[in-house]
Design a protein around this motif. Structure first.
Motif, mmCIF file in Angstrom:
data_model
loop_
_atom_site.group_PDB
_atom_site.id
_atom_site.type_symbol
_atom_site.label_atom_id
_atom_site.label_comp_id
_atom_site.label_asym_id
_atom_site.label_seq_id
_atom_site.Cartn_x
_atom_site.Cartn_y
_atom_site.Cartn_z
ATOM 1 N N ALA A 263 26.551 36.653 39.879
ATOM 2 C CA ALA A 263 28.196 36.647 40.380
ATOM 3 C C ALA A 263 28.692 38.052 39.539
ATOM 4 C CB ALA A 263 28.008 35.091 38.918
ATOM 5 N N PHE A 264 30.247 37.469 40.024
ATOM 6 C CA PHE A 264 31.582 38.756 39.634
ATOM 7 C C PHE A 264 32.107 38.396 37.530
ATOM 8 C CE2 PHE A 264 33.579 38.341 43.955
ATOM 9 C CZ PHE A 264 32.475 39.109 44.486
ATOM 10 N N GLY A 265 31.548 39.668 37.241
ATOM 11 C CA GLY A 265 31.506 39.130 35.837
ATOM 12 C C GLY A 265 33.349 39.192 35.053
ATOM 13 N N ARG A 266 33.766 37.626 35.684
ATOM 14 C CA ARG A 266 35.280 37.648 35.540
ATOM 15 C C ARG A 266 35.136 36.536 34.295
ATOM 16 N NH1 ARG A 266 39.212 39.289 40.307
ATOM 17 N NH2 ARG A 266 40.244 38.381 38.358
ATOM 18 N N GLU B 163 41.102 30.818 45.429
ATOM 19 C CA GLU B 163 40.727 31.465 43.945
ATOM 20 C C GLU B 163 39.456 31.115 43.298
ATOM 21 O OE1 GLU B 163 42.985 27.840 42.769
ATOM 22 O OE2 GLU B 163 42.995 29.229 44.319
ATOM 23 N N LYS B 164 38.600 30.884 44.426
ATOM 24 C CA LYS B 164 37.179 30.815 44.273
ATOM 25 C C LYS B 164 36.247 31.426 45.285
ATOM 26 C CE LYS B 164 37.342 27.190 40.758
ATOM 27 N NZ LYS B 164 36.671 27.278 39.334
ATOM 28 N N TRP C 107 39.854 34.779 40.103
ATOM 29 C CA TRP C 107 40.862 35.059 39.327
ATOM 30 C C TRP C 107 39.260 35.190 38.063
ATOM 31 C CZ3 TRP C 107 42.488 30.298 35.558
ATOM 32 C CH2 TRP C 107 42.100 29.170 36.192
ATOM 33 N N ASP C 108 39.950 34.764 36.135
ATOM 34 C CA ASP C 108 39.384 35.032 35.806
ATOM 35 C C ASP C 108 38.838 34.224 34.832
ATOM 36 O OD1 ASP C 108 39.149 37.714 35.260
ATOM 37 O OD2 ASP C 108 41.426 37.805 34.138
ATOM 38 N N GLU C 109 37.821 33.076 35.809
ATOM 39 C CA GLU C 109 37.316 32.009 35.308
ATOM 40 C C GLU C 109 37.594 31.660 33.670
ATOM 41 O OE1 GLU C 109 36.615 28.447 36.606
ATOM 42 O OE2 GLU C 109 35.979 30.415 38.419
ATOM 43 N N VAL D 64 28.322 41.737 38.302
ATOM 44 C CA VAL D 64 29.016 42.572 38.935
ATOM 45 C C VAL D 64 30.547 42.630 38.857
ATOM 46 C CG1 VAL D 64 27.052 43.030 40.560
ATOM 47 C CG2 VAL D 64 29.090 41.582 41.492
ATOM 48 N N PRO D 65 30.907 43.668 38.831
ATOM 49 C CA PRO D 65 32.089 43.928 38.705
ATOM 50 C C PRO D 65 33.425 42.871 39.539
ATOM 51 C CG PRO D 65 31.689 45.770 38.801
ATOM 52 C CD PRO D 65 30.119 45.169 38.854
#
Length: 362
Positions: free
Chosen positions: A288-291, A200-201, A268-270, A306-307
Motif C-alpha cells: 500500500a501507499f503509506g498514507r 481518490e482511491k 488522499w490521506d486515508e 511505500v511513499p
C-alpha cells in the motif's frame, strides 16, 4: 444505568446501509449495528431507503420532500444536496422533539454538518465518529460551542491529530470488522484491489503496479464515478485486469482471501483504511501507499508500505508482501482490527457520557 441501551445510529441519507455496500462508511455502520444488537442493545437506524442490517432493528425515517417550481432553479446546486440537508434537518428536529426521550445515546456517523451543528438542541448525549479529515462544513459546525453532552471519536490517530485544532484531544476508536465474516483464505496467484472506483482511491495506480510486478489483478467495488470508470478503468480491463463487479460481502471475502496480495492505492490521506483490515483478516498481506491511518494498521509482518504515488516501489512491495506469512496477517487483524475491541470502546464511551450527564445536578 441499564445494561441494555437504546442507541440511535445516524448513517447516510443518500446510500442504503445494506449489501452490497456503497462504501466503507456504510459497511462500518452495518457491522456496528449488528454488533451492538448482538450485545443485546436496541439499535434504531437512520439510513437511506433500503437500509437493512439483517438483524432486528428499528427505523428512523429519512424524510424527503418535493421542491416547488419556484425553488427549483439553476442556482440551487445539485438536488441531492438539498434533499440531504432536508433529511438531516428533519431527523435532528425529531430527536429534539418527538423522539427526545426515545434513546439513551445518539451515535452520529454521517458526513453532514447538521447533526453536529444542531447537537445542542438535542437532550440525548451524542457522539460523532469522525470518518474524514476536517472538511469545511464539518469543521465549521465543530467550531461552534456544543452541548457538553456531545463527544467525538476519531477512526485513527492520524485523523484525531487532524481534528485536534478545532475539536481538541479526542479518543481514537479504530474501525473494527467482524473477523468471522472475513475468514482466512488460502491465497492464490493474483493480486486484488477492492473499494470504490473513484479517483481518490486510485485503482489506476494499482493496475500500473500489478503490470510491473507481473501479477494479474482482480478488482471489485462500486463504480461510483461513471466518467472515471469509463475513461480510466474500462480501457485497461482485459485478461490480466478483471473487474468482478460490485459484490456482496461474502463474495468480497472469498475474492480477497484467494489473492496473493492486496493492493491499496489511496490518492488522499486515508482516514482509516477498512480494505486493509479486511485483507489482513483474510490472511492476505498488503502492499500500500503509506498514507493517513494505514501505517497504524500495517506492520512489517503483514505488509509493505511505500511513499504515496510511487508505483514502481508499489510493484516491488507487491512482490515482497506476497512472500509474507498469511498467519501473521490474520494475527495482526485479530490484534488491532476486531469489532469486539471497537464495540467495547464505544460502549465505554457511551457509559462515560451517561455517567457524566447523571452526575450533573438538575
Amino acid at each position: 444505568m441499564t445494561a441494555s441501551l437504546r442507541i440511535a445510529l445516524l448513517g447516510s441519507s443518500r446510500f442504503p446501509i445494506s449489501q452490497p455496500f456503497a462504501g466503507g462508511l456504510e459497511a462500518h455502520v452495518w457491522h456496528l449495528a449488528r454488533a451492538l444488537t448482538a450485545r443485546g442493545h436496541r439499535v434504531s437506524l437512520f439510513g437511506a431507503d433500503g437500509s437493512s442490517i439483517d438483524s432486528p432493528h428499528d427505523v428512523i425515517d429519512v424524510h424527503t420532500f418535493t421542491l416547488s417550481p419556484h425553488a427549483r432553479t439553476e442556482h440551487m446546486g445539485p438536488s441531492w444536496v438539498v434533499h440531504e440537508h432536508h433529511a438531516y434537518l428533519s431527523v435532528m428536529l425529531e430527536l429534539a422533539g418527538r423522539l427526545r426521550d426515545s434513546f439513551d445515546v445518539i451515535h452520529n456517523h454521517s458526513l453532514h454538518y447538521l447533526p453536529i451543528a444542531m447537537s445542542s438542541t438535542v437532550p440525548t448525549p451524542m457522539i460523532t465518529t469522525l470518518h474524514t479529515p476536517p472538511l469545511a462544513w464539518l469543521e465549521s459546525a465543530a467550531a461552534v460551542p456544543l452541548n457538553p453532552d456531545t463527544r467525538y471519536a476519531a477512526v485513527s490517530r492520524y485523523t484525531g491529530r487532524q481534528w485536534n485544532p478545532v475539536a481538541g484531544p479526542i479518543p481514537v476508536v479504530p474501525n473494527g470488522i467482524a473477523l468471522d465474516r472475513w475468514p482466512r483464505g488460502a491465497g492464490g496467484d493474483y493480486a486484488v484491489w477492492t473499494g470504490r472506483l473513484v479517483p481518490e482511491k486510485g485503482v489506476d495506480a494499482a493496475i500500473d503496479a500489478a503490470a510491473l510486478a507481473g501479477y494479474p489483478l482482480r478488482i471489485a467495488g462500486p463504480a461510483c464515478d461513471d466518467e472515471y470508470f469509463r475513461t480510466v478503468v474500462a480501457p485497461r480491463l482485459g485478461p490480466d485486469v478483471v473487474y468482478e463487479g460490485h459484490l456482496m460481502q461474502k463474495e468480497v471475502a472469498d475474492l480477497v482471501g484467494g489473492a496473493a496480495v492486496a493492493v491499496v492505492t489511496p490518492q488522499w490521506d486515508e482516514p482509516y483504511g477498512l480494505v486493509v483490515a479486511e485483507a489482513l483478516a483474510c490472511g492476505t498481506p498488503v502492499a500500500a501507499f503509506g498514507r493517513g491511518g494505514i501505517p497504524e494498521i500495517v506492520d512489517d509482518a503483514c505488509g509493505v508500505l511505500v511513499p504515496a504515488d510511487d508505483v514502481a516501489g508499489l510493484a516491488d512491495a507487491m512482490r515482497t508482501a506476497a512472500t509474507l506469512s498469511r498467519s501473521a496477517a490474520r494475527a495482526r487483524a485479530e490484534r488491532v482490527c476486531s469489532d469486539t475491541t471497537m464495540v467495547d470502546s464505544y460502549l465505554a464511551l457511551y457509559r462515560d457520557m451517561l455517567d457524566e450527564r447523571d452526575a450533573v445536578p438538575a
